[in-house]
Design a protein around this motif. Structure first.
Motif, PDB file in Angstrom:
ATOM      1  N   GLY A 172     -14.861  -1.187  -7.013  1.00  0.00           N
ATOM      2  CA  GLY A 172     -16.223  -2.030  -6.448  1.00  0.00           C
ATOM      3  C   GLY A 172     -15.894  -3.510  -6.743  1.00  0.00           C
ATOM      4  N   ASP A 173     -15.115  -3.950  -7.694  1.00  0.00           N
ATOM      5  CA  ASP A 173     -15.078  -5.368  -7.971  1.00  0.00           C
ATOM      6  C   ASP A 173     -13.779  -5.998  -7.123  1.00  0.00           C
ATOM      7  OD1 ASP A 173     -12.893  -4.361  -9.230  1.00  0.00           O
ATOM      8  OD2 ASP A 173     -13.462  -5.216 -11.282  1.00  0.00           O
ATOM      9  N   GLY A 174     -13.142  -5.063  -6.385  1.00  0.00           N
ATOM     10  CA  GLY A 174     -12.152  -5.551  -5.474  1.00  0.00           C
ATOM     11  C   GLY A 174     -10.691  -5.097  -6.227  1.00  0.00           C
ATOM     12  N   THR A 175     -10.710  -4.800  -7.309  1.00  0.00           N
ATOM     13  CA  THR A 175      -9.257  -4.499  -7.920  1.00  0.00           C
ATOM     14  C   THR A 175      -8.703  -3.151  -7.699  1.00  0.00           C
ATOM     15  OG1 THR A 175     -10.459  -3.568 -10.083  1.00  0.00           O
ATOM     16  CG2 THR A 175      -9.982  -6.001 -10.257  1.00  0.00           C
ATOM     17  N   ILE A 176      -7.482  -3.006  -7.884  1.00  0.00           N
ATOM     18  CA  ILE A 176      -6.853  -1.785  -7.530  1.00  0.00           C
ATOM     19  C   ILE A 176      -6.871  -0.605  -8.811  1.00  0.00           C
ATOM     20  CG2 ILE A 176      -4.647  -0.705  -6.653  1.00  0.00           C
ATOM     21  CD1 ILE A 176      -6.239  -2.480  -4.579  1.00  0.00           C
ATOM     22  N   ALA A 177      -6.917   0.436  -8.396  1.00  0.00           N
ATOM     23  CA  ALA A 177      -6.716   1.556  -9.533  1.00  0.00           C
ATOM     24  C   ALA A 177      -5.819   2.520  -8.753  1.00  0.00           C
ATOM     25  CB  ALA A 177      -7.874   2.311  -9.891  1.00  0.00           C
ATOM     26  N   LEU A 178      -4.813   2.697  -9.710  1.00  0.00           N
ATOM     27  CA  LEU A 178      -3.517   3.559  -9.145  1.00  0.00           C
ATOM     28  C   LEU A 178      -3.989   5.418  -9.743  1.00  0.00           C
ATOM     29  CD1 LEU A 178      -0.596   1.857 -10.637  1.00  0.00           C
ATOM     30  CD2 LEU A 178      -1.335   1.586  -8.389  1.00  0.00           C
ATOM     31  N   VAL A 179      -3.849   6.058  -8.575  1.00  0.00           N
ATOM     32  CA  VAL A 179      -4.228   7.575  -8.804  1.00  0.00           C
ATOM     33  C   VAL A 179      -3.064   8.325  -9.418  1.00  0.00           C
ATOM     34  CG1 VAL A 179      -5.030   9.689  -7.452  1.00  0.00           C
ATOM     35  CG2 VAL A 179      -5.663   7.321  -6.623  1.00  0.00           C
ATOM     36  N   LEU A 180      -3.273   9.025 -10.412  1.00  0.00           N
ATOM     37  CA  LEU A 180      -2.167   9.674 -11.182  1.00  0.00           C
ATOM     38  C   LEU A 180      -2.028  10.917 -11.083  1.00  0.00           C
ATOM     39  CD1 LEU A 180      -0.332   8.880 -13.734  1.00  0.00           C
ATOM     40  CD2 LEU A 180      -1.904   9.554 -15.160  1.00  0.00           C
ATOM     41  N   ASP A 181      -0.851  11.499 -10.624  1.00  0.00           N
ATOM     42  CA  ASP A 181      -0.600  12.907 -10.137  1.00  0.00           C
ATOM     43  C   ASP A 181      -0.208  13.369 -11.666  1.00  0.00           C
ATOM     44  OD1 ASP A 181       0.647  15.430  -9.647  1.00  0.00           O
ATOM     45  OD2 ASP A 181       1.007  14.804  -7.601  1.00  0.00           O
ATOM     46  N   THR A 182      -0.971  14.246 -12.380  1.00  0.00           N
ATOM     47  CA  THR A 182      -0.874  14.467 -13.921  1.00  0.00           C
ATOM     48  C   THR A 182       0.196  15.670 -13.794  1.00  0.00           C
ATOM     49  OG1 THR A 182      -2.546  16.172 -13.768  1.00  0.00           O
ATOM     50  CG2 THR A 182      -3.126  13.913 -14.388  1.00  0.00           C
ATOM     51  N   ASN A 183       0.225  16.482 -12.898  1.00  0.00           N
ATOM     52  CA  ASN A 183       1.387  17.432 -12.768  1.00  0.00           C
ATOM     53  C   ASN A 183       2.647  16.865 -12.732  1.00  0.00           C
ATOM     54  OD1 ASN A 183      -0.280  19.675 -13.150  1.00  0.00           O
ATOM     55  ND2 ASN A 183      -0.568  19.892 -10.977  1.00  0.00           N
ATOM     56  N   LYS A 184       2.974  15.940 -11.708  1.00  0.00           N
ATOM     57  CA  LYS A 184       4.192  15.381 -11.702  1.00  0.00           C
ATOM     58  C   LYS A 184       4.559  14.455 -12.898  1.00  0.00           C
ATOM     59  CE  LYS A 184       4.270  15.766  -6.557  1.00  0.00           C
ATOM     60  NZ  LYS A 184       4.399  15.164  -5.282  1.00  0.00           N
ATOM     61  N   ALA A 185       3.258  13.675 -13.378  1.00  0.00           N
ATOM     62  CA  ALA A 185       3.811  13.242 -14.511  1.00  0.00           C
ATOM     63  C   ALA A 185       4.243  13.868 -15.761  1.00  0.00           C
ATOM     64  CB  ALA A 185       2.462  11.959 -14.778  1.00  0.00           C
ATOM     65  N   TYR A 207      -6.642   3.526 -13.822  1.00  0.00           N
ATOM     66  CA  TYR A 207      -6.080   4.630 -13.213  1.00  0.00           C
ATOM     67  C   TYR A 207      -7.207   5.671 -12.859  1.00  0.00           C
ATOM     68  CZ  TYR A 207      -1.597   2.804 -15.357  1.00  0.00           C
ATOM     69  OH  TYR A 207      -0.438   2.089 -15.397  1.00  0.00           O
ATOM     70  N   ILE A 208      -6.949   6.435 -11.968  1.00  0.00           N
ATOM     71  CA  ILE A 208      -7.699   7.509 -11.596  1.00  0.00           C
ATOM     72  C   ILE A 208      -7.105   8.970 -11.644  1.00  0.00           C
ATOM     73  CG2 ILE A 208      -8.937   8.839  -9.727  1.00  0.00           C
ATOM     74  CD1 ILE A 208     -10.184   6.159 -10.177  1.00  0.00           C
ATOM     75  N   ILE A 209      -7.839   9.779 -12.563  1.00  0.00           N
ATOM     76  CA  ILE A 209      -7.177  11.141 -12.845  1.00  0.00           C
ATOM     77  C   ILE A 209      -8.145  12.002 -12.067  1.00  0.00           C
ATOM     78  CG2 ILE A 209      -6.516  12.834 -14.719  1.00  0.00           C
ATOM     79  CD1 ILE A 209      -6.242  10.559 -16.573  1.00  0.00           C
ATOM     80  N   PRO A 210      -7.651  12.980 -11.200  1.00  0.00           N
ATOM     81  CA  PRO A 210      -8.379  14.072 -10.501  1.00  0.00           C
ATOM     82  C   PRO A 210      -9.190  14.737 -11.525  1.00  0.00           C
ATOM     83  CG  PRO A 210      -6.166  13.834  -9.598  1.00  0.00           C
ATOM     84  CD  PRO A 210      -5.839  13.099 -10.620  1.00  0.00           C
ATOM     85  N   LEU A 211     -10.582  14.701 -11.193  1.00  0.00           N
ATOM     86  CA  LEU A 211     -11.514  15.514 -11.921  1.00  0.00           C
ATOM     87  C   LEU A 211     -10.961  17.251 -11.994  1.00  0.00           C
ATOM     88  CD1 LEU A 211     -15.074  14.286 -11.526  1.00  0.00           C
ATOM     89  CD2 LEU A 211     -13.791  14.088 -13.338  1.00  0.00           C
ATOM     90  N   SER A 212     -10.400  17.551 -10.835  1.00  0.00           N
ATOM     91  CA  SER A 212     -10.036  18.996 -10.805  1.00  0.00           C
ATOM     92  C   SER A 212      -9.322  19.448 -11.705  1.00  0.00           C
ATOM     93  CB  SER A 212      -9.680  19.199  -9.426  1.00  0.00           C
ATOM     94  OG  SER A 212      -8.306  18.409  -9.199  1.00  0.00           O
ATOM     95  N   VAL A 213      -8.311  18.526 -12.345  1.00  0.00           N
ATOM     96  CA  VAL A 213      -7.466  19.025 -13.549  1.00  0.00           C
ATOM     97  C   VAL A 213      -7.800  18.835 -14.895  1.00  0.00           C
ATOM     98  CG1 VAL A 213      -5.546  18.569 -11.701  1.00  0.00           C
ATOM     99  CG2 VAL A 213      -6.099  16.943 -13.469  1.00  0.00           C
ATOM    100  N   ILE A 214      -9.062  18.320 -15.011  1.00  0.00           N
ATOM    101  CA  ILE A 214      -9.263  17.825 -16.455  1.00  0.00           C
ATOM    102  C   ILE A 214     -10.209  18.941 -16.883  1.00  0.00           C
ATOM    103  CG2 ILE A 214     -10.661  16.257 -17.680  1.00  0.00           C
ATOM    104  CD1 ILE A 214     -10.164  14.158 -15.557  1.00  0.00           C
TER     105      ILE A 214
END
Length: 682
Positions: free
Chosen positions: A654-667, A555-562
């Motif tokens: 980079g290895d071709g796998t998928i990472a999901l981008v998490l919207d922390t506010n909505k979550a 998963y990817i969590i935006p740095l701007s909210v951390i």
């Protein structure tokens, strides 16, 4: 020729936008001379370039408008609301003429002839009312001849765009007594001579009744292709000017360039006290070509989109290179990968800055909407804007305009009261709508505030119960009640109007803002006003994120909210009371993503708690592992996952796998509605 027409349409659109903006400003400063000149020049440019590229209707129509504003700038007609209303209608018609292939020819022609008739009638009536003929004669008697010294140095390539400099010199002759001397010294030897280039410049003396603006208007279409200097050197009656011109003519016959010293000698040789005064109060205009100091260029939006796509692909490729370098382990390859990462980040930031557009670009249509709608609703409203230099991704700007227009309509229709009602309630008769924009971390906040009647939560609740949206027993906070206005089909309007009240409004606004990864929040106080806040990302394509792992999924969590990351013992998270954990001596509510995603319990001794900002609070999100920072190229999830709100997109690692981008506010908002820590967060 199609390319030239396309360029004309782009430039004409800018002229029309500038014209509309100047007219809206002119409404508040009807005697502002620079604004009047700005309006006239925009019309003059549209008329000339329209005729050049075959847009005869635009040229003909603008000619009639230009006639009015020529009278205005010569103080022979005054700016009033009737004239501004007619001109703004005409500006709308110019936009239709520019895209006439999308309009009905019969309807367009009817509007065209009708507006021309209105303009002609207005000119006639105004002339009669102001006794125009007598005024013109009186002004003519008062006018004195003025002599100008003009230096005109065309660029060598001026003729490549179809301009003939001799026609410009000929037009100057039509303004008064003119002596033009060509300067030939730049003409090359025959073997180097190019017949498509202009090597000649001119020194011109012009005795005329017109002002300096009328002279520079002659060169309006070649300002970028020449050096132009206009000096007012003498003012007197007709005889004095003739004496002055004769003396100049004597020197001109010698076929030499005239210096400023020689001009002053000629002036001082005429025994008139007012002549010396005229030289002291010299009027001067200098126009230098933009080619010599280019500060910006025009680029098509398609090329910008292509640039962003290429940058996005490069960022993905750079991630693969970094992963390969780490796996290979060679120091030289690691250094190369690190340098490529730095360069890609710089290129990404520069590409971002190119596609960012100031909110100011949307402002004119908002001002126009408030002006026209307030008159239609018989309300007195002033529209103000702050932070209009705040920039957003052009894609976000394009998708944001319609939601903001609808919000403004609602503010005018439901928010701002009629003047008499405002006075009765102790408010100023003139209502206020404020649009405010500012940066907040990696986000942009846009707020629209009105000082109107506000929204009554009790009325909203009763309406929702009546529509069956909630039960009468429901216990809702004030914020939850106000959020009901975003439910599809909900409307507070008591009757259907052309402005609002059809039951399709704020739900569409919220959905469109969500489509650009934005959030919308509503606050209101009865009798005080309403504030609608929109939170938007700076860009939609690439974000700086934190790569984390839960089970086998990245998963990817935006740095701007951390805010901060903590390593916490697994047993403390499992045995916590009400999902509260002590971090740095403070109780922080948290969500365990394994539980929320219905995954089996972890066997690890420690887990990572990422504390993020949610509104004005700190909330923890527990994950298995934090891998590190990652530049994520956002890709849409596709139509099958369109209703999945807590995942805003995906990225390829980079290895071709998928990472999901998490919207922390909505979550967090979704998880809070399902757990006992709802009160802690809200």
């Amino acid at each position: 020729m199609d390319n030239f027409k396309k360029k004309f349409i782009e430039e004409a659109t800018e002229h029309i936008q500038d014209l509309e903006q100047a007219l809206l400003e002119l409404e508040h400063s009807p005697k502002n001379k620079p604004l009047i000149e700005r309006v006239f020049r925009a019309m003059h440019s549209l008329k000339g370039s329209g005729a050049m590229f075959g847009f005869e209707k635009i040229s003909e129509f603008t000619h009639h408008l230009e006639t009015i504003y020529d009278l205005v700038r010569n103080d022979e007609m005054a700016i009033n609301s009737e004239l501004l209303n007619l001109t703004l209608k005409s500006v709308d018609h110019l936009s239709l003429l520019l895209n006439e292939e999308n309009e009905s020819p019969e309807e367009l022609l009817e509007i065209h002839t009708g507006l021309i008739k209105q303009i002609e009638t207005y000119i006639e009536v105004s002339k009669e009312a102001n006794n125009h003929s007598a005024l013109k004669e009186r002004k003519k008697e008062e006018k004195k001849l003025q002599t100008y010294f003009v230096i005109f140095q065309p660029h060598e390539d001026i003729m490549k765009n179809g301009t003939n400099p001799l026609f410009l010199i000929d037009e100057l002759h039509s303004l008064g007594k003119c002596i033009a001397t060509p300067i030939y010294y730049k003409i090359p030897m025959p073997e180097d001579f190019d017949p498509d280039k202009c090597y000649v410049s001119w020194q011109i003396f012009l005795a005329t009744e017109v002002d300096i603006n009328s002279i520079t208007d002659v060169f309006i279409f070649v300002e970028d292709d020449c050096v132009l200097e206009v000096n007012k050197i003498y003012e007197s009656n007709l005889l004095d000017n003739e004496e002055f011109i004769v003396k100049i003519d004597d020197i001109q016959r010698k076929q030499k360039e005239i210096s400023v010293i020689e001009i002053k000698d000629i002036v001082s040789g005429i025994s008139q006290p007012e002549v010396k005064q005229a030289v002291k109060t010299e009027e001067r205009t200098v126009i230098t070509p933009k080619e010599q100091t280019i500060s910006s260029i025009r680029v098509s939006s398609d090329k910008l989109d292509q640039l962003m796509n290429l940058v996005s692909e490069m960022v993905t490729t750079q991630a693969r290179l970094s992963l390969y370098a780490e796996q290979d382990g060679r120091s030289e390859l690691l250094n190369i990968a690190e340098n490529v990462q730095k360069l890609s980040r710089q290129l990404r930031d520069n590409a971002f800055s190119i596609v960012l557009i100031p909110i100011e670009n949307m402002l004119t249509r908002f001002q126009r909407l408030v002006r026209d709608l307030s008159k239609e609703l018989k309300k007195e409203v002033v529209f103000e804007a702050e932070g209009i230099d705040t920039e957003l991704d052009k894609t976000i700007i394009e998708n944001l305009t319609d939601p903001l227009m609808h919000i403004l309509r609602n503010s005018l229709d439901h928010g701002i009261e009629l003047p008499d009602i405002r006075s009765k309630n102790g408010k100023p008769r003139v209502g206020k709508i404020l649009l405010k924009a500012f940066y907040s971390g990696a986000n942009v906040i846009i707020q629209i505030f009105d000082d109107g009647a506000g929204i009554d939560p009790n009325f909203i609740r009763a309406k929702a119960i009546n529509k069956g949206l909630i039960s009468a027993e429901s216990q809702l906070s004030k914020r939850e009640i106000l959020d009901l206005v975003f439910i599809p089909g909900f409307s507070t309007a008591s009757k259907v109007t052309d402005v609002s009240g059809r039951g399709v409004g704020m739900d569409v606004v919220k959905r469109k803002i969500a489509d650009i990864r934005g959030e919308v929040d509503l606050e209101s106080e009865v009798g005080v006003g309403t504030t609608l806040t929109i939170k938007l990302p700076l860009t939609l394509s690439i974000i700086d994120g934190l790569l984390v792992k839960i089970e086998d999924v990245h998963y990817i969590i935006p740095l701007s909210v951390i805010d901060k990351i903590y390593a916490v013992e697994h047993k403390k998270l499992v045995k916590s009371f009400n999902n509260l954990v002590i971090l740095d001596g403070e109780q922080v509510p948290f969500f365990h993503l394994r539980n929320e995603f219905s995954l089996p319990e972890s066997t690890a001794e420690y887990e990572e708690v990422i504390v993020v900002r949610y509104e004005d609070k700190r909330v923890g999100i527990a994950v298995d592992t934090v891998i590190g920072e990652y530049q994520a190229v956002l890709k849409p999830l596709g139509k099958h996952y369109k209703r999945q709100e807590i995942i805003s997109g995906a990225t390829i690692l980079g290895d071709g796998t998928i990472a999901l981008v998490l919207d922390t506010n909505k979550a967090i908002k979704q998880f809070a509605n399902q757990t006992i820590i709802k009160e802690e967060i809200q």
